[in-house]
Motif scaffolding. Structure first.
Motif, PDB file in Angstrom:
ATOM      1  N   LYS A  13       1.784  -4.762   7.006  1.00  0.00           N
ATOM      2  CA  LYS A  13       1.397  -3.407   7.416  1.00  0.00           C
ATOM      3  C   LYS A  13      -0.109  -3.178   7.257  1.00  0.00           C
ATOM      4  CE  LYS A  13       5.881  -1.142   6.640  1.00  0.00           C
ATOM      5  NZ  LYS A  13       6.588  -0.018   5.965  1.00  0.00           N
ATOM      6  N   CYS A  55       3.666  -5.007   2.824  1.00  0.00           N
ATOM      7  CA  CYS A  55       5.012  -4.991   3.410  1.00  0.00           C
ATOM      8  C   CYS A  55       5.000  -5.713   4.755  1.00  0.00           C
ATOM      9  CB  CYS A  55       5.467  -3.556   3.651  1.00  0.00           C
ATOM     10  SG  CYS A  55       5.916  -2.689   2.163  1.00  0.00           S
ATOM     11  N   CYS A  88       3.093   2.365   1.086  1.00  0.00           N
ATOM     12  CA  CYS A  88       3.405   2.978   2.378  1.00  0.00           C
ATOM     13  C   CYS A  88       4.354   4.176   2.233  1.00  0.00           C
ATOM     14  CB  CYS A  88       3.907   1.954   3.398  1.00  0.00           C
ATOM     15  SG  CYS A  88       5.278   0.941   2.887  1.00  0.00           S
ATOM     16  N   VAL A 140       9.470  -1.523   2.672  1.00  0.00           N
ATOM     17  CA  VAL A 140       8.767  -0.348   2.142  1.00  0.00           C
ATOM     18  C   VAL A 140       8.268  -0.658   0.728  1.00  0.00           C
ATOM     19  CG1 VAL A 140      10.094   1.337   3.476  1.00  0.00           C
ATOM     20  CG2 VAL A 140      10.929   0.617   1.239  1.00  0.00           C
ATOM     21  N   CYS A 141       7.234   0.053   0.299  1.00  0.00           N
ATOM     22  CA  CYS A 141       6.702  -0.125  -1.051  1.00  0.00           C
ATOM     23  C   CYS A 141       6.025   1.179  -1.472  1.00  0.00           C
ATOM     24  CB  CYS A 141       5.717  -1.296  -1.089  1.00  0.00           C
ATOM     25  SG  CYS A 141       4.107  -0.900  -0.373  1.00  0.00           S
ATOM     26  N   CYS A 167      -0.774  -2.135   3.165  1.00  0.00           N
ATOM     27  CA  CYS A 167      -0.016  -2.723   2.057  1.00  0.00           C
ATOM     28  C   CYS A 167       0.505  -4.072   2.522  1.00  0.00           C
ATOM     29  CB  CYS A 167       1.135  -1.807   1.637  1.00  0.00           C
ATOM     30  SG  CYS A 167       2.346  -1.559   2.951  1.00  0.00           S
TER      31      CYS A 167
HETATM   32 ZN    ZN Z   1       4.375  -0.998   1.979  1.00  0.00          ZN
END
Ligand code: ZN
Ligand code: ADP
Ligand code: MG
Length: 496
Positions: A24, A29, A46, A42-43, A27
């Motif tokens: 992304k 991801c 984000c 996801v993290c 990040c």
């Molecule tokens: Zn992320």
């Protein structure tokens, strides 16, 4: 709107392209378009958790610079990111990181073909931002949100209001799509949402210099929809103006079921987003050296390819050229075969005119017969027929050693059996009949057994000639050149 309407159509585009990156925008991801399970990639970054820090994805920056360069833009040495604040359920942070006053690319242009000739459209800017998540509306009325897409690298391109028809818009968008694919910066599929086009449209009276109030149209997910939405919106605005009304500046969505545009909201001015510099990211400095390196990595682009296919191979038919420009792999196969054709000619004098003749023949057989054998689908043809064999096949036809009828049989066997054409011709005894005496014998015997066709022909029934040719071709198992057969037959019929 009729052609002689009193209004000019003015259109500008805002286009979003999903950037092709491993991870992304801010990040680590994964960017995985095939992930079907929701909320897997996801993290905390984000998802906008407090205390997390974004980090710039340099691969995405390389992508936007390459696209900017391909679109003749200036690349900024100093750029920065800004927060665009708004609330929406698919935007976990409550803001989108975008670029406000210092975009990566400025002042570009793209020229492309239209019915009326070459059109040039100025590009105002390309800036880097991140995508939002996706809302999923279930049939029971509940809505869910999938954040896999939230934070993906997204390129926004804004054109000047230089378009005056749907045709221009669509041709521009198709050329942009092709360029993005050549550069490998985006797959740019509209159906998958990898390329999203917003149309801004206004009308003004002919000769009027000032632009009219514009309306923005969203939810356009195919070229067909764009065409319909533009046609509808022109009619709608013209009707309002005709009645002395005023156009409301607003965002409208195209409703597929009703085939009309429907007002969604009055358009925000940019100050309503309360843009301010992203405090968690330093300005991004882009060195001249980096720009130069990326320039060096830009491959041949569609327009360059069109010109080269014409200049280097003498291809003239725009449709044929376009088949190769639209399909990189097919073009590569075409060029490999062309190189082999040159090898076949090498021992003789290189004659450009003859070479172009052979290449024209090659292009025709590739785009009609070979494509036909694959049911119109472009596959890896070198797996089926190695370029050397295809070149040999073309040379055999050009030298008149097999006629077009036999060529079809030979090509099918080459395709199915992976054999070279010379062996197929030998094995099946398909070599063209050149012996005058033998040709004469076959035609004589056909005439002998078809006296009624001869008298029909003499009585003016022209179809009988075709019938006799058919008999001759059948008797010779297709081995007589049809032109030769026609010539000998008409000579003989005249003397009967
Ligand atoms: Zn992320
Ligand atoms: P906004 O601030 O409303 O977003 P912009 O000036 O940024 O407006 O332009 C957004 C898009 O609208 C651009 O693609 C631009 O070319 C187009 N545009 C601007 N003015 C007009 C107009 N009067 N008619 C049609 N398109 C327009
Ligand atoms: Mg704008």
């Amino acid at each position: 709107m009729e052609k002689n309407s009193k209004y000019d159509v003015v259109i500008g585009l805002e286009i979003h392209l999903e950037s092709k990156t491993k991870s992304k925008m801010f990040c680590s991801c994964l960017n995985d378009a095939d992930e079907r399970r929701p909320n897997i990639n996801v993290c905390p970054i984000c998802m906008g958790h407090p205390g997390t820090l974004p980090q710039i994805n340099e691969e995405a920056i390389d992508n936007i610079i390459k696209l900017g360069l391909a679109l003749n833009s200036k690349i900024s040495n100093y750029t920065k990111f800004d927060r665009k604040n708004y609330f929406y359920p698919d935007l976990p942070k409550g803001y989108q990181i975008s670029q406000f006053d210092y975009p990566v690319c400025r002042e570009g242009f793209l020229d492309f073909k239209t019915e009326k000739g070459v059109k040039l459209v100025r590009i105002n800017r390309l800036h880097q931002e991140e995508d939002a998540g996706r809302l999923v509306h279930a049939s029971d009325g509940t809505s869910m949100v999938d954040f896999n897409r939230a934070g993906l690298a997204l390129i926004e391109l804004v054109t000047e209001p230089d378009f005056s028809s749907a045709e221009e818009v669509i041709n521009f968008a198709k050329e942009l799509q092709l360029i993005a694919r050549y550069l490998n910066v985006s797959e740019a599929n509209m159906e998958k949402g990898e390329m999203r086009i917003e149309v801004n449209l206004s009308l003004k009276e002919k000769g009027e210099r000032e632009l009219g109030t514009k309306v923005e149209i969203k939810n356009l997910n195919s070229f067909k929809t764009i065409e319909k939405a533009i046609a509808y919106e022109i009619e709608r605005q013209a009707e309002i103006l005709e009645e002395g009304g005023t156009i409301v500046q607003e965002t409208r969505g195209f409703n597929d079921a009703k085939q009309i545009t429907i007002s969604q909201r009055s358009k925000e001015d940019s100050h309503e987003y309360r843009y301010f510099p992203e405090p968690d990211l330093p300005p991004l400095l882009i060195s001249e050296e980096r720009i130069k390196t990326l320039k060096g990595r830009i491959p041949e682009l569609p327009q360059g390819k069109r010109l080269r296919l014409e200049g280097e191979y003498g291809l003239k038919d725009p449709k044929t050229i376009e088949v190769f420009v639209q399909n990189k792999d097919f073009a590569e196969y075409f060029e490999k075969v062309a190189t082999e054709v040159l090898n076949w000619m090498q021992h003789k004098r290189i004659d450009k005119e003859k070479y172009f003749d052979l290449i024209k023949l090659e292009a025709n057989y590739l785009t009609s017969d070979l494509l036909g054998l694959a049911n119109g689908e472009i596959i890896d043809f070198s797996e089926k027929i190695i370029p050397e064999n295809f070149a040999e096949f073309i040379v055999l036809i050009h030298n008149g050693e097999i006629n077009s009828k036999i060529a079809k049989v030979v090509l099918k066997d080459m395709y199915d059996l992976k054999k070279d054409p010379t062996h197929i011709i030998e094995d099946k005894g398909l070599k063209q009949l050149d012996d005058e005496k033998e040709i004469d014998k076959i035609i004589e015997s056909v005439l002998e057994s078809n006296p009624s066709a001869i008298s029909d022909y003499k009585n003016g029934k022209l179809a009988s000639f075709q019938f006799l040719i058919g008999q001759i071709m059948a008797k010779s198992k297709g081995k007589i050149n049809p032109d030769k057969a026609k010539e000998v037959l008409s000579r003989k019929l005249e003397n009967i």
